[in-house]
Design a protein around this motif. Structure first.
Motif, mmCIF file in Angstrom:
data_model
loop_
_atom_site.group_PDB
_atom_site.id
_atom_site.type_symbol
_atom_site.label_atom_id
_atom_site.label_comp_id
_atom_site.label_asym_id
_atom_site.label_seq_id
_atom_site.Cartn_x
_atom_site.Cartn_y
_atom_site.Cartn_z
ATOM 1 N N PRO A 245 0.667 -1.134 -0.064
ATOM 2 C CA PRO A 245 0.074 -0.096 -0.305
ATOM 3 C C PRO A 245 0.538 1.171 0.115
ATOM 4 C CG PRO A 245 0.458 -0.787 2.681
ATOM 5 C CD PRO A 245 0.679 -1.815 0.198
ATOM 6 N N SER A 246 2.208 0.838 0.884
ATOM 7 C CA SER A 246 3.053 2.342 1.176
ATOM 8 C C SER A 246 4.459 2.288 0.333
ATOM 9 C CB SER A 246 2.908 2.886 1.747
ATOM 10 O OG SER A 246 3.461 4.429 1.765
ATOM 11 N N TYR A 247 4.784 2.943 0.153
ATOM 12 C CA TYR A 247 6.486 3.285 -0.515
ATOM 13 C C TYR A 247 7.040 3.550 0.871
ATOM 14 C CZ TYR A 247 6.294 0.695 -4.991
ATOM 15 O OH TYR A 247 5.820 0.282 -6.197
ATOM 16 N N ALA A 248 6.282 4.152 2.168
ATOM 17 C CA ALA A 248 7.083 4.810 3.067
ATOM 18 C C ALA A 248 7.622 4.133 3.917
ATOM 19 C CB ALA A 248 6.081 5.397 3.660
ATOM 20 N N PRO A 249 7.202 2.639 4.058
ATOM 21 C CA PRO A 249 9.027 2.132 5.174
ATOM 22 C C PRO A 249 10.214 2.344 4.759
ATOM 23 C CG PRO A 249 6.809 0.450 4.736
ATOM 24 C CD PRO A 249 6.730 2.039 3.515
ATOM 25 N N PHE A 250 10.364 1.909 3.184
ATOM 26 C CA PHE A 250 11.907 1.757 2.036
ATOM 27 C C PHE A 250 12.524 2.690 2.267
ATOM 28 C CE2 PHE A 250 8.741 -1.804 0.013
ATOM 29 C CZ PHE A 250 9.249 -1.832 0.617
ATOM 30 N N ALA A 251 11.018 4.396 1.920
ATOM 31 C CA ALA A 251 11.848 4.957 1.982
ATOM 32 C C ALA A 251 12.870 6.048 3.302
ATOM 33 C CB ALA A 251 10.899 6.563 1.914
ATOM 34 N N ALA A 252 11.429 5.662 4.553
ATOM 35 C CA ALA A 252 12.110 5.755 6.027
ATOM 36 C C ALA A 252 13.305 5.584 6.036
ATOM 37 C CB ALA A 252 10.763 5.384 6.982
ATOM 38 N N TYR A 253 13.452 3.526 5.893
ATOM 39 C CA TYR A 253 14.961 3.067 5.935
ATOM 40 C C TYR A 253 15.616 3.205 4.907
ATOM 41 C CZ TYR A 253 18.234 -0.792 5.335
ATOM 42 O OH TYR A 253 19.159 -1.819 5.198
ATOM 43 N N ARG A 254 15.454 3.502 4.081
ATOM 44 C CA ARG A 254 17.153 4.441 3.681
ATOM 45 C C ARG A 254 17.577 6.016 3.561
ATOM 46 N NH1 ARG A 254 16.055 4.256 -2.977
ATOM 47 N NH2 ARG A 254 18.675 4.804 -2.641
ATOM 48 N N VAL A 255 16.419 6.162 4.610
ATOM 49 C CA VAL A 255 16.977 7.376 5.397
ATOM 50 C C VAL A 255 17.524 7.517 6.233
ATOM 51 C CG1 VAL A 255 16.143 9.671 6.832
ATOM 52 C CG2 VAL A 255 14.913 8.995 4.559
ATOM 53 N N ALA A 256 17.142 6.087 7.246
ATOM 54 C CA ALA A 256 17.622 6.073 8.564
ATOM 55 C C ALA A 256 19.488 5.047 7.792
ATOM 56 C CB ALA A 256 17.197 4.777 9.214
ATOM 57 N N LEU A 257 18.713 4.653 7.110
ATOM 58 C CA LEU A 257 20.890 3.364 6.721
ATOM 59 C C LEU A 257 21.364 5.132 6.294
ATOM 60 C CD1 LEU A 257 22.525 1.336 6.199
ATOM 61 C CD2 LEU A 257 21.333 1.689 3.841
ATOM 62 N N GLY A 258 21.417 5.860 5.593
ATOM 63 C CA GLY A 258 21.631 6.732 5.258
ATOM 64 C C GLY A 258 22.574 7.923 6.295
ATOM 65 N N VAL A 259 22.176 7.995 6.801
ATOM 66 C CA VAL A 259 22.230 8.963 8.538
ATOM 67 C C VAL A 259 23.663 8.011 9.354
ATOM 68 C CG1 VAL A 259 21.403 9.601 11.026
ATOM 69 C CG2 VAL A 259 19.995 9.465 8.674
ATOM 70 N N ALA A 260 22.965 6.689 9.198
ATOM 71 C CA ALA A 260 23.918 5.826 9.732
ATOM 72 C C ALA A 260 25.452 5.949 9.215
ATOM 73 C CB ALA A 260 23.400 4.524 9.822
ATOM 74 N N GLY A 261 25.221 6.208 7.801
ATOM 75 C CA GLY A 261 26.130 6.297 6.807
ATOM 76 C C GLY A 261 27.327 7.360 7.494
ATOM 77 N N LEU A 262 26.222 8.545 6.778
ATOM 78 C CA LEU A 262 26.774 9.722 7.364
ATOM 79 C C LEU A 262 27.287 9.225 8.937
ATOM 80 C CD1 LEU A 262 24.007 12.072 6.246
ATOM 81 C CD2 LEU A 262 27.088 11.671 5.126
ATOM 82 N N ALA A 263 27.061 9.572 9.964
ATOM 83 C CA ALA A 263 27.843 8.727 11.426
ATOM 84 C C ALA A 263 28.606 8.073 11.485
ATOM 85 C CB ALA A 263 25.873 8.568 12.545
ATOM 86 N N TRP A 264 28.612 7.190 10.668
ATOM 87 C CA TRP A 264 29.985 6.149 10.607
ATOM 88 C C TRP A 264 31.064 7.171 9.870
ATOM 89 C CZ3 TRP A 264 33.354 4.963 6.478
ATOM 90 C CH2 TRP A 264 34.182 4.711 6.721
ATOM 91 N N SER A 265 30.735 7.755 9.029
ATOM 92 C CA SER A 265 32.201 8.295 8.479
ATOM 93 C C SER A 265 32.114 9.599 8.867
ATOM 94 C CB SER A 265 30.755 9.225 6.843
ATOM 95 O OG SER A 265 32.156 10.544 6.024
ATOM 96 N N ARG A 266 31.366 11.012 9.357
ATOM 97 C CA ARG A 266 31.615 11.616 10.358
ATOM 98 C C ARG A 266 32.742 10.999 11.822
ATOM 99 N NH1 ARG A 266 29.803 16.968 11.993
ATOM 100 N NH2 ARG A 266 28.151 16.351 10.384
ATOM 101 N N ALA A 267 32.365 9.944 12.048
ATOM 102 C CA ALA A 267 33.133 9.164 12.864
ATOM 103 C C ALA A 267 35.307 9.145 12.727
ATOM 104 C CB ALA A 267 32.871 7.927 13.924
#
Length: 301
Positions: A245-267
Motif C-alpha cells: 500500500p505504500s513505499y514509505a517504509p522503504f523510504a524511511a529505511y533508506r533515510v535511516a541507513l543514510g544517516v547511519a552512514g553519515l554518522a560513521w563517516s563523521r566518526a
C-alpha cells in the motif's frame, strides 16, 4: 595482489545472500555493498574499487539468472508481444543509462563513490521515493508511453550514482508520473532486463580480458551462487510487493541507513569527504587493480 585485503568466502556468501532480497526492494543493493562492510568493519571495504565492482557484477549476474528463471513466464509473454512500439519503449529506457555509463561511469564512481556520498544519495533518494509515492495512483501499465519510458531511462541514468538505486529511481519516476504501484513495479522490472544484461556482458568481457586474481575466484563464485539462491528464494515476494500500500517504509529505511552512514563517516573523519576526487585515505587500496582499465558502469539497484 600482495598486501591487498582479502575477500573471505564467508563475507562473500553473506553479501551474496543479501543481494536477493535487496535486489527486489527499492533500497539500493549497491549502496548496501558500499555502506554495510564499512559499518561492520569488514576488509571488503578496503578492496580496490575495481575488485569490488567486479564482485558486484558477479552478484548481479547470479540475481539476473535467478530472476530470469523465476519470471520466465513473464519474460516469454513480453517477448511474444514484442513489436516496433515496445522496442522503441525499451530503447528509450535503455539509451540514457547506456550512454551515460559509457561516457561518465569512471567520473561518477570517483566523485560519488565514497561512503559519505553514498549515504547522502540514500537519504536523497529515500526522500524522493517517499514524496513521489504520495502522488495519486491513477494510471495502469498499458497507459505508459514514450515519455514515461524516457523518464524511466533518465532515472536509470541517475542511478549510476552509487546509493541511488536503479529500482528505487525507476519506481520514483513511474510513481511521479502517476502510475500505480503494480504498473510502476512492472515497468521498472522490464526496464532493468536490457540494462543489466548489457552491463553484465560488458563487465564480463572486460574481466575476461583482464583476468581475475586466483585467490578471488572461489569467493566470487561463492558470492554469485549465494545471490542466485537468495534471489530465487525471494522471487515469491515480487507479487506481494506489487500490492504493497505504500513505499514509505522503504523510504524511511533508506533515510535511516543514510544517516547511519553519515554518522560513521563523521566518526571516522572520512578523507574522501573533503579531499579532491580520487584522493585515497591512508592505507586504502589503489583505485585500479593490476591491468585494470577505466572504471566500469554501475549495474546496481
Amino acid at each position: 595482489m600482495p598486501g591487498e585485503p582479502q575477500l573471505s568466502i564467508g563475507h562473500a556468501v553473506l553479501l551474496g545472500s543479501l543481494q536477493g532480497p535487496l535486489e527486489l526492494l527499492p533500497v539500493s543493493s549497491s549502496g548496501h555493498l558500499a555502506l554495510l562492510p564499512n559499518l561492520l568493519g569488514w576488509p571488503y571495504a578496503s578492496l580496490a574499487p575495481g575488485t569490488r565492482k567486479s564482485f558486484e557484477v558477479a552478484l548481479h549476474l547470479g540475481t539476473a539468472a535467478a530472476l530470469t528463471i523465476a519470471l520466465r513466464g513473464e519474460v516469454r509473454a513480453e517477448l511474444a508481444r514484442l513489436d516496433g512500439r515496445r522496442i522503441l519503449h525499451a530503447a528509450l529506457a535503455f539509451a540514457p543509462p547506456a550512454v551515460t555509463g559509457l561516457a561518465f561511469a569512471g567520473t561518477v564512481e570517483e566523485r560519488l563513490g565514497t561512503p559519505r556520498r553514498v549515504a547522502l544519495a540514500q537519504i536523497a533518494a529515500g526522500l524522493a521515493l517517499g514524496a513521489a509515492d504520495r502522488r495519486p495512483a491513477w494510471r495502469r501499465r498499458a497507459s505508459a508511453g514514450m515519455v514515461d519510458h524516457l523518464v524511466v531511462g533518465l532515472a536509470q541514468a541517475a542511478a549510476l550514482a552509487p546509493g541511488v538505486s536503479r529500482g528505487g529511481a525507476t519506481l520514483t519516476a513511474a510513481r511521479a508520473r502517476g502510475l500505480d504501484r503494480r504498473a510502476a513495479s512492472r515497468l521498472s522490472r522490464q526496464a532493468a532486463g536490457p540494462l543489466i544484461a548489457g552491463a553484465t556482458v560488458l563487465e564480463g568481457t572486460r574481466l575476461a580480458r583482464r583476468g581475475l586474481e586466483p585467490d578471488l575466484t572461489t569467493p566470487f563464485a561463492a558470492g554469485a551462487s549465494a545471490a542466485f539462491i537468495s534471489s530465487l528464494a525471494c522471487a515469491r515476494l515480487i507479487r506481494p510487493l506489487e500490492r504493497i500500500p505504500s513505499y514509505a517504509p522503504f523510504a524511511a529505511y533508506r533515510v535511516a541507513l543514510g544517516v547511519a552512514g553519515l554518522a560513521w563517516s563523521r566518526a571516522r573523519r572520512e578523507p574522501g569527504a573533503r579531499a579532491e576526487p580520487g584522493a585515497r585515505a591512508p592505507g586504502e587500496a589503489p583505485s585500479r587493480t593490476r591491468g585494470e582499465g577505466p572504471a566500469r558502469a554501475r549495474v546496481g539497484t
